[in-house]
Enzyme design. Structure first.
Site, PDB file in Angstrom:
ATOM      1  N   GLY A 104       0.826  -1.213   0.000  1.00  0.00           N
ATOM      2  CA  GLY A 104       0.000   0.000   0.000  1.00  0.00           C
ATOM      3  C   GLY A 104       0.851   1.250   0.000  1.00  0.00           C
ATOM      4  O   GLY A 104       0.455   2.278   0.541  1.00  0.00           O
ATOM      5  N   GLY A 155      -0.594   4.707  -1.124  1.00  0.00           N
ATOM      6  CA  GLY A 155      -1.637   5.378  -0.343  1.00  0.00           C
ATOM      7  C   GLY A 155      -1.061   6.486   0.526  1.00  0.00           C
ATOM      8  O   GLY A 155       0.160   6.725   0.531  1.00  0.00           O
ATOM      9  N   ASP A 189      -0.679   6.787   3.883  1.00  0.00           N
ATOM     10  CA  ASP A 189       0.263   6.380   4.930  1.00  0.00           C
ATOM     11  C   ASP A 189       1.502   5.733   4.322  1.00  0.00           C
ATOM     12  O   ASP A 189       2.624   5.945   4.796  1.00  0.00           O
ATOM     13  CB  ASP A 189      -0.396   5.376   5.888  1.00  0.00           C
ATOM     14  CG  ASP A 189      -1.502   6.018   6.714  1.00  0.00           C
ATOM     15  OD1 ASP A 189      -1.785   7.213   6.513  1.00  0.00           O
ATOM     16  OD2 ASP A 189      -2.090   5.310   7.561  1.00  0.00           O
ATOM     17  N   ALA A 209      -5.302  -1.588   1.686  1.00  0.00           N
ATOM     18  CA  ALA A 209      -6.705  -1.881   2.012  1.00  0.00           C
ATOM     19  C   ALA A 209      -7.615  -1.079   1.108  1.00  0.00           C
ATOM     20  O   ALA A 209      -7.212  -0.060   0.545  1.00  0.00           O
ATOM     21  CB  ALA A 209      -7.008  -1.504   3.458  1.00  0.00           C
ATOM     22  N   THR A 254      -7.843  -0.264  12.970  1.00  0.00           N
ATOM     23  CA  THR A 254      -8.566   1.005  12.832  1.00  0.00           C
ATOM     24  C   THR A 254      -9.573   1.231  13.951  1.00  0.00           C
ATOM     25  O   THR A 254     -10.103   0.266  14.519  1.00  0.00           O
ATOM     26  CB  THR A 254      -9.315   1.016  11.473  1.00  0.00           C
ATOM     27  OG1 THR A 254     -10.352   2.003  11.516  1.00  0.00           O
ATOM     28  CG2 THR A 254      -9.989  -0.323  11.185  1.00  0.00           C
ATOM     29  N   GLU A 267     -12.429   1.956  13.484  1.00  0.00           N
ATOM     30  CA  GLU A 267     -13.705   1.382  13.029  1.00  0.00           C
ATOM     31  C   GLU A 267     -13.967   0.014  13.655  1.00  0.00           C
ATOM     32  O   GLU A 267     -15.088  -0.490  13.587  1.00  0.00           O
ATOM     33  CB  GLU A 267     -13.740   1.284  11.502  1.00  0.00           C
ATOM     34  CG  GLU A 267     -13.788   2.628  10.792  1.00  0.00           C
ATOM     35  CD  GLU A 267     -15.118   3.387  10.967  1.00  0.00           C
ATOM     36  OE1 GLU A 267     -16.165   2.727  11.017  1.00  0.00           O
ATOM     37  OE2 GLU A 267     -15.081   4.621  11.077  1.00  0.00           O
ATOM     38  N   TYR A 302     -16.191  -2.867   6.146  1.00  0.00           N
ATOM     39  CA  TYR A 302     -14.788  -2.490   6.356  1.00  0.00           C
ATOM     40  C   TYR A 302     -14.363  -2.842   7.777  1.00  0.00           C
ATOM     41  O   TYR A 302     -13.324  -3.487   7.989  1.00  0.00           O
ATOM     42  CB  TYR A 302     -14.636  -0.986   6.093  1.00  0.00           C
ATOM     43  CG  TYR A 302     -13.293  -0.405   6.487  1.00  0.00           C
ATOM     44  CD1 TYR A 302     -12.174  -0.567   5.675  1.00  0.00           C
ATOM     45  CD2 TYR A 302     -13.149   0.341   7.664  1.00  0.00           C
ATOM     46  CE1 TYR A 302     -10.940  -0.019   6.036  1.00  0.00           C
ATOM     47  CE2 TYR A 302     -11.923   0.891   8.026  1.00  0.00           C
ATOM     48  CZ  TYR A 302     -10.824   0.704   7.207  1.00  0.00           C
ATOM     49  OH  TYR A 302      -9.605   1.247   7.565  1.00  0.00           O
ATOM     50  N   LYS A 316     -11.628  -5.689   8.869  1.00  0.00           N
ATOM     51  CA  LYS A 316     -10.436  -5.275   9.615  1.00  0.00           C
ATOM     52  C   LYS A 316     -10.351  -5.993  10.960  1.00  0.00           C
ATOM     53  O   LYS A 316      -9.259  -6.222  11.482  1.00  0.00           O
ATOM     54  CB  LYS A 316     -10.461  -3.757   9.825  1.00  0.00           C
ATOM     55  CG  LYS A 316     -10.077  -2.962   8.583  1.00  0.00           C
ATOM     56  CD  LYS A 316      -8.554  -2.973   8.400  1.00  0.00           C
ATOM     57  CE  LYS A 316      -8.103  -1.993   7.343  1.00  0.00           C
ATOM     58  NZ  LYS A 316      -6.644  -1.929   7.237  1.00  0.00           N
ATOM     59  N   HIS A 326      -6.544   9.806  10.570  1.00  0.00           N
ATOM     60  CA  HIS A 326      -5.400  10.707  10.414  1.00  0.00           C
ATOM     61  C   HIS A 326      -5.394  11.223   8.984  1.00  0.00           C
ATOM     62  O   HIS A 326      -5.600  10.487   8.028  1.00  0.00           O
ATOM     63  CB  HIS A 326      -4.086  10.031  10.806  1.00  0.00           C
ATOM     64  CG  HIS A 326      -3.952   8.647  10.307  1.00  0.00           C
ATOM     65  ND1 HIS A 326      -4.581   7.565  10.873  1.00  0.00           N
ATOM     66  CD2 HIS A 326      -3.260   8.157   9.251  1.00  0.00           C
ATOM     67  CE1 HIS A 326      -4.277   6.469  10.205  1.00  0.00           C
ATOM     68  NE2 HIS A 326      -3.484   6.805   9.210  1.00  0.00           N
ATOM     69  N   ARG A 344      -4.314  12.858   1.879  1.00  0.00           N
ATOM     70  CA  ARG A 344      -5.536  12.092   2.136  1.00  0.00           C
ATOM     71  C   ARG A 344      -6.387  12.033   0.862  1.00  0.00           C
ATOM     72  O   ARG A 344      -6.445  13.015   0.093  1.00  0.00           O
ATOM     73  CB  ARG A 344      -6.305  12.814   3.248  1.00  0.00           C
ATOM     74  CG  ARG A 344      -7.556  12.103   3.753  1.00  0.00           C
ATOM     75  CD  ARG A 344      -7.266  10.814   4.453  1.00  0.00           C
ATOM     76  NE  ARG A 344      -8.172  10.563   5.553  1.00  0.00           N
ATOM     77  CZ  ARG A 344      -8.556   9.357   5.945  1.00  0.00           C
ATOM     78  NH1 ARG A 344      -8.111   8.285   5.313  1.00  0.00           N
ATOM     79  NH2 ARG A 344      -9.357   9.211   6.983  1.00  0.00           N
TER      80      ARG A 344
END
Ligand code: NDP
Ligand code: GDP
Length: 345
Positions: free
Chosen positions: A10, A13, A15, A84, A127, A129, A151, A155, A181, A186
């Site tokens: 990833g 992305g 991060d 992800a 996360t 979430e 999601y 996760k 974050h 983003r």
């Protein structure tokens, strides 16, 4: 630590790009796990001017063989799984695919490490979430999980698998339970960036107004570049464990809109209630913000706000950037991109 090899799944992305920059700055060799795209252009890595410094490895988390090959061939010291499908709202559009990538994908990596590179330290991007509709606030590492979206459920599977591979096989497998974050990198579908980009365009006459969902939802927003420091601290700690990374503060979407509209030079006045609410330019009476129910969530989470005490105590990690500074950073970057006609993500 010369010649340390870092694998980032990833890497394209938000991060992944910041983590790659950090690791390159520290002198490490960075392998970036990427999905093949038709353009082959990695905008975030270009933004940070590091696109040509990464060793790209083609992987897809849906394809177990590609993961095995990547783990076996690189024998990395540290493997960060940041890949992800990360947009919560869309996860309702393809729940099975999200389960495959965000859930099973992590298992493929763990299994490949166990079989082919057991000294590799593994980081899983968990996360807030996971907490979803939990009624405890603030949330800590021991708060009960109660995910509210495909999601979050996917996760949670990856989170538990990471813990189980740690407990059962002695792998150095750790998780960071990260709260939201944000940064200039983003994705523009996320609410903070949507707001900074919209106001940068409105200020330059390129957009009329911002259409937004639930203004009273709250999030614990930190600055992404500081959170990747936390990820590295988690993997370089003496023991593998799970850590909440958060600011410990919570703000509404409404307050973020107010901060950014002010940065753009507007004096905003709210009018009406709920789905009929609008934000007007007090000076001209023109509508700048309009609620659109299309952007409401099917199921909103309980008030998500993290308690980062364990990370502070054991890792010496803390978020330092205020919400005002974060908004400024994001707004200025978007303003410049709009001026230069270079909004790529
Ligand atoms: P992004 O959405 O910006 O990046 C996701 C990355 O995953 C991209 O590089 C994307 O590649 C890659 N990816 C998606 N699907 C696949 C696949 N099938 N195979 C290989 N790679 C894939 O996410 P962030 O950088 O914001 O987040 C990093 C991680 O942290 C994610 O796991 C996210 O769920 C998690 N997280 C993020 C939070 C946040 O606030 N940002 C909060 C908590 C957790 P491509 O460029 O090709 O799309
Ligand atoms: P998430 O926390 O990973 O889902 O990050 P988002 O930035 O997508 O959403 C954060 C919060 O903003 C959620 O509670 C959304 O309901 C709320 N929100 C309000 N309006 C919008 C909008 O227009 N877009 C998005 N993405 N979120 C919105």
């Amino acid at each position: 630590m010369p010649n340390r090899k870092i694998f980032i799944a990833g890497v394209t992305g938000q991060d992944g790009a910041y983590l790659a920059k950090k690791m390159l700055t520290e002198g490490y060799t960075v392998y970036g796990g990427v999905r093949r795209t038709s353009s082959g252009i990695y905008h975030r890595l270009n933004d940070l001017k590091i696109a040509d410094k990464i060793n790209y490895v083609e992987i897809d988390l849906a394809d177990q063989e590609s993961i095995i090959r990547a783990v076996k061939d690189t024998q990395a010291d540290e493997f960060y799984n940041l890949a992800a499908l990360s947009f919560v709202n869309s996860s309702w559009n393809y729940p099975a695919y999200v389960s495959q990538i965000d859930g099973l994908g992590a298992l493929y990596i763990l299994e490949a490490i166990r079989a082919h590179s057991p000294e590799t330290r593994f980081y899983q991007a968990s996360t807030s979430e996971l907490f979803g509709n939990t009624q405890e606030s603030p949330q800590t590492e021991s708060t009960q999980f109660n995910p509210r979206s495909p999601y979050g459920v996917a996760k949670l599977y990856a989170h538990w698998m990471t813990k189980n591979y740690r407990d059962s096989f002695g792998l150095f497998a750790a998780t960071g339970i990260l709260f939201n974050h944000e940064s200039p990198l983003r994705g523009s579908e996320f609410v903070t960036r949507k707001i900074t980009l919209a106001f940068a365009r409105i200020a330059q006459g390129q957009q009329d107004l911002l259409e937004i969902g639930n203004l009273d939802a709250r999030r614990d927003w930190g600055y992404a570049e500081e959170y990747v420091d936390g990820m590295a601290a988690i993997l370089r700690n003496g023991i593998a464990d799970d850590y909440v990374l958060a600011t410990g503060r919570t703000n509404t979407i409404r307050s973020f809109v107010e901060i950014v509209s002010k940065l753009a030079g507007f004096d905003l006045e709210w009018n009406g209630h709920g789905k009929a609410e609008t934000g007007l330019n007090r000076k001209t009476g023109k509508t700048l913000v309009k609620v659109n129910p299309e952007f409401y969530r099917k199921a909103e989470t309980f008030q998500l706000v993290g308690d980062p005490e364990k990370a502070r105590r054991e890792l010496g990690w803390a978020c330092k950037t205020s919400l005002q500074s974060l908004a400024e950073l994001m707004y200025r970057a978007d303003y410049d991109r709009v001026t230069a006609n270079s909004v790529h993500f």
